[in-house]
Design a protein around this motif. Structure first.
Motif, mmCIF file in Angstrom:
data_model
loop_
_atom_site.group_PDB
_atom_site.id
_atom_site.type_symbol
_atom_site.label_atom_id
_atom_site.label_comp_id
_atom_site.label_asym_id
_atom_site.label_seq_id
_atom_site.Cartn_x
_atom_site.Cartn_y
_atom_site.Cartn_z
ATOM 1 N N GLU A 114 0.826 -1.201 0.000
ATOM 2 C CA GLU A 114 0.000 0.000 0.000
ATOM 3 C C GLU A 114 0.861 1.251 0.000
ATOM 4 O OE1 GLU A 114 -3.134 0.029 -0.393
ATOM 5 O OE2 GLU A 114 -3.546 -2.112 -0.115
ATOM 6 N N ARG A 115 0.566 2.145 -0.929
ATOM 7 C CA ARG A 115 1.267 3.426 -0.961
ATOM 8 C C ARG A 115 0.691 4.384 0.081
ATOM 9 N NH1 ARG A 115 1.580 7.649 -6.114
ATOM 10 N NH2 ARG A 115 2.924 9.195 -5.083
ATOM 11 N N HIS A 116 -0.633 4.322 0.297
ATOM 12 C CA HIS A 116 -1.304 5.198 1.262
ATOM 13 C C HIS A 116 -2.030 4.331 2.292
ATOM 14 C CE1 HIS A 116 -0.406 8.687 -1.187
ATOM 15 N NE2 HIS A 116 -0.959 8.095 -2.240
ATOM 16 N N PRO A 117 -1.334 3.830 3.304
ATOM 17 C CA PRO A 117 -2.009 3.013 4.318
ATOM 18 C C PRO A 117 -2.983 3.832 5.149
ATOM 19 C CG PRO A 117 0.250 3.490 4.985
ATOM 20 C CD PRO A 117 0.105 4.006 3.576
ATOM 21 N N VAL A 118 -4.078 3.162 5.551
ATOM 22 C CA VAL A 118 -5.063 3.775 6.449
ATOM 23 C C VAL A 118 -5.036 2.947 7.734
ATOM 24 C CG1 VAL A 118 -7.460 4.494 6.727
ATOM 25 C CG2 VAL A 118 -6.442 4.462 4.455
ATOM 26 N N PRO A 119 -4.150 3.288 8.667
ATOM 27 C CA PRO A 119 -3.962 2.434 9.842
ATOM 28 C C PRO A 119 -5.137 2.499 10.805
ATOM 29 C CG PRO A 119 -2.666 4.432 10.070
ATOM 30 C CD PRO A 119 -3.269 4.471 8.693
ATOM 31 N N LEU A 120 -5.448 1.358 11.389
ATOM 32 C CA LEU A 120 -6.472 1.289 12.430
ATOM 33 C C LEU A 120 -5.755 1.369 13.767
ATOM 34 C CD1 LEU A 120 -9.518 0.930 12.888
ATOM 35 C CD2 LEU A 120 -9.140 -1.528 12.985
ATOM 36 N N ARG A 121 -5.724 2.555 14.360
ATOM 37 C CA ARG A 121 -4.940 2.801 15.556
ATOM 38 C C ARG A 121 -5.741 2.492 16.820
ATOM 39 N NH1 ARG A 121 -4.388 8.626 13.044
ATOM 40 N NH2 ARG A 121 -6.580 8.031 12.890
ATOM 41 N N ARG A 122 -5.031 2.548 17.938
ATOM 42 C CA ARG A 122 -5.686 2.238 19.209
ATOM 43 C C ARG A 122 -6.796 3.229 19.508
ATOM 44 N NH1 ARG A 122 -1.886 1.368 24.311
ATOM 45 N NH2 ARG A 122 -1.244 -0.337 22.911
ATOM 46 N N ARG A 123 -6.581 4.490 19.210
ATOM 47 C CA ARG A 123 -7.620 5.493 19.476
ATOM 48 C C ARG A 123 -8.850 5.251 18.604
ATOM 49 N NH1 ARG A 123 -5.198 11.105 16.862
ATOM 50 N NH2 ARG A 123 -5.678 10.646 14.679
ATOM 51 N N ASP A 124 -8.644 4.677 17.404
ATOM 52 C CA ASP A 124 -9.786 4.353 16.548
ATOM 53 C C ASP A 124 -10.609 3.221 17.152
ATOM 54 O OD1 ASP A 124 -9.050 6.244 14.530
ATOM 55 O OD2 ASP A 124 -7.500 4.852 13.866
ATOM 56 N N TRP A 125 -9.900 2.216 17.701
ATOM 57 C CA TRP A 125 -10.611 1.121 18.374
ATOM 58 C C TRP A 125 -11.428 1.657 19.543
ATOM 59 C CZ3 TRP A 125 -11.532 -3.643 16.834
ATOM 60 C CH2 TRP A 125 -10.687 -4.225 15.885
ATOM 61 N N TRP A 126 -10.812 2.522 20.356
ATOM 62 C CA TRP A 126 -11.518 3.079 21.510
ATOM 63 C C TRP A 126 -12.714 3.906 21.069
ATOM 64 C CZ3 TRP A 126 -11.252 1.348 26.183
ATOM 65 C CH2 TRP A 126 -10.073 0.793 26.678
#
Length: 275
Positions: free
Chosen positions: A243-255
């Protein structure tokens, strides 16, 4: 020129743009963290039959928009003034169709000739109109704060949708501004040649019809170029892609996603108990 004005034709600001330009927090959250809870709440609203649940869900969503979304003044006016007015008017309209015998023991609100409009009819109409208003606000939360490109990339990266399908959809987003430019070019050429001129309804209809064939030809040319470009870059030949432009699922997104889902579940429980 603002991000919204530059991307109004194609999409909302991406997560990367939201972080770069310091947009409100909803724009910086992962698209799936916003889309999944709101979609579940939207679907669940079709199965509730009380007044409190849609009011609670709609109020919570409106509060989220007020505190975490970039909204124009005109849209604020529509949300805070127009939406309540339309909801009440729709409730009264629906209430006229309620069978009078069902609400005969409720207080009388007003009369029109021999017709008596009672409080029970208004409540019955309000249940439906409040549900529709809550659905509109839920859809707006996702529509105003999720970029289409981010959603496609997140679906490929987190939901494991085949990237050949996902990036074909991503290419389709680029077609929209291109087609608008192509349409403007076609219309300028027609005006220069004196084709379908005039100001009446018939002339406008002819102008629309005469642009269909050249616009369709342009669409086929662009689709062929995109297909050749995707094949040249090896789309579909391997089961994975860097992926050139990753869309990370971060901890704050989970919360955030978990908390938003919990808030909506609590609203449905509270609405059921109050109703």
């Amino acid at each position: 020129m603002s991000i919204q004005s530059r991307n109004a034709v194609v999409e909302r600001p991406t997560m990367r743009q939201a972080e770069q330009f310091g947009l409100p927090y909803l724009h910086r959250m992962h698209p799936l963290a916003k889309l999944l809870p709101t979609t579940l709440a939207l679907v669940a609203l079709f199965f509730v039959h009380d007044l409190y649940t849609p009011l609670l869900v709609g109020g919570i969503t409106l509060l989220l928009l007020m505190t975490g979304a970039q909204v124009t003044r005109r849209l604020w006016l529509a949300l805070l003034v127009g939406l309540p007015v339309v909801t009440v008017v729709l409730a009264v309209t629906i209430g006229f169709w309620v069978e009078p015998a069902r609400v005969a023991d409720t207080p009388l609100l007003f009369t029109i000739g021999a017709y008596e409009f009672r409080f029970g009819a208004f409540v019955s109409g309000m249940i439906t109109s409040a549900r529709l208003a809550a659905i509109v606000v839920l859809a707006m939360l996702s529509g105003l704060t999720i970029a289409g490109t981010d959603l496609i990339r997140a679906s490929v990266q987190q939901l494991r949708i085949p990237y050949r399908l996902g990036y074909a959809g991503l290419a389709a987003f680029g077609f929209v501004p291109r087609f608008q430019r192509e349409l403007q070019t076609i219309r300028r050429a027609q005006r220069a040649r004196g084709i379908a001129t005039g100001t009446g309804i018939g002339a406008r209809l002819r102008r629309q019809l005469t642009t269909l064939v050249p616009l369709m030809a342009a669409a086929l040319r662009h689709a062929d170029r995109v297909a050749l470009a995707m094949d040249a870059r090896g789309f579909g030949y391997r089961s994975w892609r860097t992926e050139r432009h990753p869309v990370p699922l971060r901890r704050r997104d989970w919360w955030f996603g978990t908390g938003l889902l919990g808030v909506y579940v609590s609203a449905f429980v509270a609405g059921a108990l109050l109703g």
